[in-house]
Write an enzyme that holds these catalytic residues in place. Structure first.
Site: not given
Ligand code: NAD
Length: 289
Positions: A69, A73, A109, A135, A236
């Site tokens: 992450s 990345k 993703d 992004g 989320y």
């Protein structure tokens, strides 16, 4: 866990900084234990100063895989041997597979988002979507949607440091896929309304709606949505952003970012183990619907 770890247990690592808050170790270790697979998943604080050594370590320790992450990345790409087409187009990797010493970078993703739609009975293939953001999350979704056969993507972003990336994404989609793509300024609300009007789906792929912008949305009012529009959010937490609340009031079918989170993990899990993540069990664990 103590009973599970043996001399044969293989290590999957998550390399990022900061990373202690991540839910990925809990997700993957639960799935390994549930299926009786002999892997353990641990988070490591790795930043750009230590990334090259960490990847060398992954090779030396014959680790079968890793997740990455921020801030790693894009930075990891020079240390890998191969890239999936989505990772190459995104210029980002969140999953590494080590097959006999050959490290291949993938980005799951976007696959996770597309799989979450499918799992919810939403079929955007061959249709038009409008999406805000440029992004990491947004780019992965846009590239995967184009690769999977979405017909047209209208991208909106504010004129910040992500604007040039949005333009590059549009160019890559137009040149390297069969999908049509265009970029607009998110400040142009008339255009936003017009593009949403003939879209099957609208997606927020910015951090709007989560802290520090919890309770906020750039959608001015209900007239931007109609009952048969699908409205999705990558956020989320909270489970229902201000935008999803507005969409529900109009009667739209909605989807928050939990599905994307689960299915990006499931895609990585399949790449490492060749096994399907136990989705129904994981939905229970994650308290999803
Ligand atoms: P990023 O920093 O790479 O991109 C941020 C995006 O938000 C950019 O497009 C930027 O222009 C836009 N933005 C910033 N401020 C804005 C504002 N005031 N109004 C409108 N747009 C604004 O972040 P990212 O990694 O792409 O993450 C974006 C969101 O997606 C976060 O909320 C993150 O939690 C979520 N996310 C969810 C998942 C998932 O699995 N559900 C995965 C990754 C990221």
């Amino acid at each position: 866990m103590a009973e599970r770890i043996t001399g044969h247990t293989e290590l999957i690592g998550l390399m990022a900084y900061p990373i202690r808050h991540s839910s990925s170790p809990a997700i993957h270790n639960e799935a390994f234990a549930y299926l009786g697979l002999d892997y353990a998943y641990l988070a490591f604080e790795v930043d750009q100063d230590t990334l090259e050594d960490a990847i060398k370590g992954m090779r030396a320790l014959k680790m079968p895989g890793a997740n990455l992450s921020m801030p790693n990345k894009a930075a990891v790409i020079p240390y890998l041997d191969n890239l999936s087409s989505a990772a190459r187009l995104c210029g980002a990797v969140n999953t590494i597979v080590n097959k006999d010493g050959i490290l291949t970078g993938h980005i799951t993703d976007g696959m996770g988002y597309m799989q979450a739609l499918k799992d919810d009975g939403i079929d955007v293939i061959g249709k038009k979507m409008t999406i805000a953001g440029s992004g990491g999350a947004a780019t992965a979704i846009q590239i995967q949607a184009a690769l999977d056969g979405v017909k047209e993507i209208s991208i909106f972003n504010i004129r910040d440091k992500f604007w040039d990336n949005a333009q590059e994404t549009v160019d890559k989609i137009m040149e390297q896929t069969d999908c049509k793509a265009a970029l607009y300024d998110l400040a142009d609300l008339d255009k936003l309304k017009e593009e949403i009007e003939d879209s099957y789906l609208f997606a927020n792929a910015t951090g709007m709606g989560m802290k520090p912008r919890e309770g906020q949305t750039y959608i001015p009012d209900k007239s931007f949505f109609r009952q048969d529009l699908i409205v999705t959010d990558v956020v989320y937490s909270p489970a229902e952003t201000a935008m999803l609340k507005l969409a529900k009031e109009v009667g739209c079918k909605t989807m928050n970012g939990m599905g994307m989170l689960l299915f990006q993990a499931a895609e990585a899990f399949r790449l490492w183990t060749g096994r399907e993540m136990p989705i129904d069990h994981m939905k229970q664990v994650l308290h999803m619907g």
